[in-house]
Design an enzyme around this catalytic site. Structure first.
Site, PDB file in Angstrom:
ATOM      1  N   TYR A 147     -18.096 -25.289   9.625  1.00 56.50           N
ATOM      2  CA  TYR A 147     -19.124 -24.630  10.809  1.00 56.50           C
ATOM      3  C   TYR A 147     -20.012 -23.788   9.924  1.00 56.50           C
ATOM      4  CZ  TYR A 147     -20.916 -21.780  14.321  1.00 56.50           C
ATOM      5  OH  TYR A 147     -21.958 -21.333  15.620  1.00 56.50           O
ATOM      6  N   THR A 177     -22.235 -13.987  21.192  1.00 57.76           N
ATOM      7  CA  THR A 177     -22.813 -14.176  22.329  1.00 57.76           C
ATOM      8  C   THR A 177     -21.859 -14.198  23.485  1.00 57.76           C
ATOM      9  OG1 THR A 177     -24.981 -14.532  21.506  1.00 57.76           O
ATOM     10  CG2 THR A 177     -24.780 -15.082  23.669  1.00 57.76           C
TER      11      THR A 177
END
Ligand code: NAD
Ligand code: UDP
Length: 316
Positions: A147, A177
Site C-alpha cells: 500500500y 478518515t
C-alpha cells in the site's frame, strides 16, 4: 453558481468515493463513478442511481479506460490494512497501473487529475506532526509496503506526468478518515470499535493503545478534496488533508464505549507489524492555500457513524 463539469471518480462506490459523488452531484456536476467493487458494494451509491447526471460503471483501473471527462478523482484502491494485505500484489497493481491508466486518460483528454494519496507515505514517522516536506520512514519490504510503496510510486508518476507532460495534477495526502459507509468488517479501528461496542463484544486494543491517530470526519475530508481540485493550477501539492486533533487509540476505545453505552470490556491484543506509533497532520498548507480545516469534532462524527453502524449490528 458552478459550471457543470463531467467528473470521473474512480473507487466512487467506496466509503470516501460515495460521499464525494454525492457532493459533486449536489453541486450540479455530471459524475461517472467507476469501481470494481473489490471493497465496496453498489448499495453505497444505490441512492444516486436515479439521478440522470450519475453513471455507474464496473471497471478495474488496472485496465485502460476511454471516456471524455474534465476532471478525475483517483480514489480506487483498498484502504484498510486487512483489505489491502489480502492480495498485496493486486494492491500495488491498483495503485501503480491504476495511476498510469488514469494519468494516461487525463493526458489524452487534458483533464485535471487528483490523486488520493495517504499519510502512509510517511510510514512510521520520525518527525511529528508530519508536514508535506517530510520524506517518510517506510519499510519497503514489510506487510504495509504494498500500500505505502504503491501510493508513493503513484505520487512519483503524478509528479513526472506534471513535469514531463504539463498535466494539471493535485496530490492529497489523506489522514485517517471515518464516517458512515465505512465497511463494517474492514478491520479499521473506528469501524472495529463501534461494531464491537454495539455487539457487546470485547474492544480489541492493539498494543498498549498508546499509539496515536488523528481522525477526520468524511464530510470535512470531501470538502478538502474538492477545494484542492478547484484551487489554482499552480497548487499541485502534496497537501495534507486530515484532522490535526490527535488521540491515543485507548482514548478512542473509551470514547466509543461511552458514546454507545456499551458494556464491552477493552482487551489488549498484539500490535500489528510496522504499526505507526503516532500520526498527526500538519495542515498549515491546506489552511493557508485552501482556507480549509476540519469542523466536525470527534464526538459529533462518532455519533453519526454509530447511528449508521447500528443498522448493521442489529442485522448481524
Ligand atoms: P474503500 O475501500 O471504501 O474504497 C476504495 C474503493 O476502490 C472501493 O470501492 C473499491 O472497490 C475500489 N477499488 C479497489 N481496487 C480497485 C480497482 N482495481 N479498480 C477499481 N476500483 C477499485 O476505501 P476509502 O477509505 O474510501 O479510500 C478511498 C481512497 O482514499 C483510497 O485510495 C485510499 O487509499 C485513500 N485514503 C483513505 C484513507 C481513509 O482513512 N479512509 C486514508 C488515506 C487515504
Ligand atoms: N487498532 C486497534 N484495534 C483494532 C483495529 C486497529 O487497536 O481493532 C489500532 C491499529 O493498531 C492502529 C490504529 O488502531 O494503531 C489505526 O488502525 P487502522 O487499521 O484503522 O488504520 P492505520 O492508521 O493503522 O492504517
Amino acid at each position: 453558481m458552478h459550471t457543470r463539469k463531467r467528473i470521473l471518480v474512480t473507487g466512487g462506490a467506496g466509503f470516501i468515493g460515495s460521499h464525494l459523488c454525492e457532493v459533486l452531484l449536489a453541486r450540479g456536476h455530471e459524475v461517472l463513478c467507476i469501481d470494481n467493487f473489490y471493497t465496496s458494494a453498489r448499495a453505497n451509491v444505490e441512492h444516486l442511481l436515479s439521478n440522470p447526471r450519475f453513471e455507474l460503471m464496473r471497471h478495474d483501473v488496472t485496465f485502460p479506460l476511454y471516456v471524455e471527462v474534465d476532471e478525475i478523482y483517483n480514489l480506487a484502491c483498498p484502504a484498510s490494512p486487512i483489505h489491502y494485505q489480502r492480495d498485496p500484489v493486486q494492491t500495488t497493481k491498483t495503485s501503480v497501473h491504476g495511476a498510469i491508466n488514469m494519468l494516461g486518460l487525463a493526458k489524452r483528454v487534458r483533464a485535471k487529475i487528483l490523486q488520493a494519496s495517504t499519510s502512509e507515505v510517511y510510514g512510521d514517522p520520525e518527525i511529528h506532526p508530519q508536514s508535506e516536506e517530510y520524506w517518510g520512514n517506510v519499510n519497503p519490504i514489510g506487510l504495509r509496503a504494498c500500500y505505502d510503496e504503491g501510493k508513493r510510486c503513484a505520487e512519483t508518476l503524478f509528479f513526472d506526468y506534471n513535469r514531463q507532460h504539463s498535466l494539471r495534477i493535485k496530490v492529497a495526502r489523506i489522514f485517517n478518515t471515518y464516517g458512515p459507509r465505512m465497511h463494517p468488517n474492514d478491520g479499521r479501528v473506528v469501524s472495529n470499535f463501534i461494531m464491537q461496542a454495539l455487539k457487546g463484544a470485547p474492544i480489541t486494543l492493539y498494543g498498549d493503545g498508546s499509539q496515536t491517530r488523528s481522525f477526520c470526519y468524511v464530510d470535512d475530508l470531501v470538502d478538502g478534496l474538492i477545494r484542492l481540485m478547484e484551487s489554482a493550477d499552480t497548487l499541485i501539492g502534496p497537501v495534507n488533508l486530515g484532522n490535526p486533533v490527535e488521540f491515543t487509540i485507548r482514548e478512542l476505545a473509551q470514547k466509543v464505549v461511552a458514546l454507545t453505552g456499551s458494556t464491552s470490556p477493552i482487551e489488549m491484543r498484539p500490535l500489528p507489524q510496522d504499526d505507526p506509533r503516532q500520526r498527526q497532520p500538519d495542515i498549515t498548507k491546506a489552511k493557508s492555500h485552501l482556507q480549509w480545516e476540519p469542523k466536525v469534532p470527534l464526538e459529533q462524527g462518532l455519533k453519526k457513524t454509530i447511528g449508521y453502524f447500528t443498522a448493521f449490528a442489529h442485522q448481524g
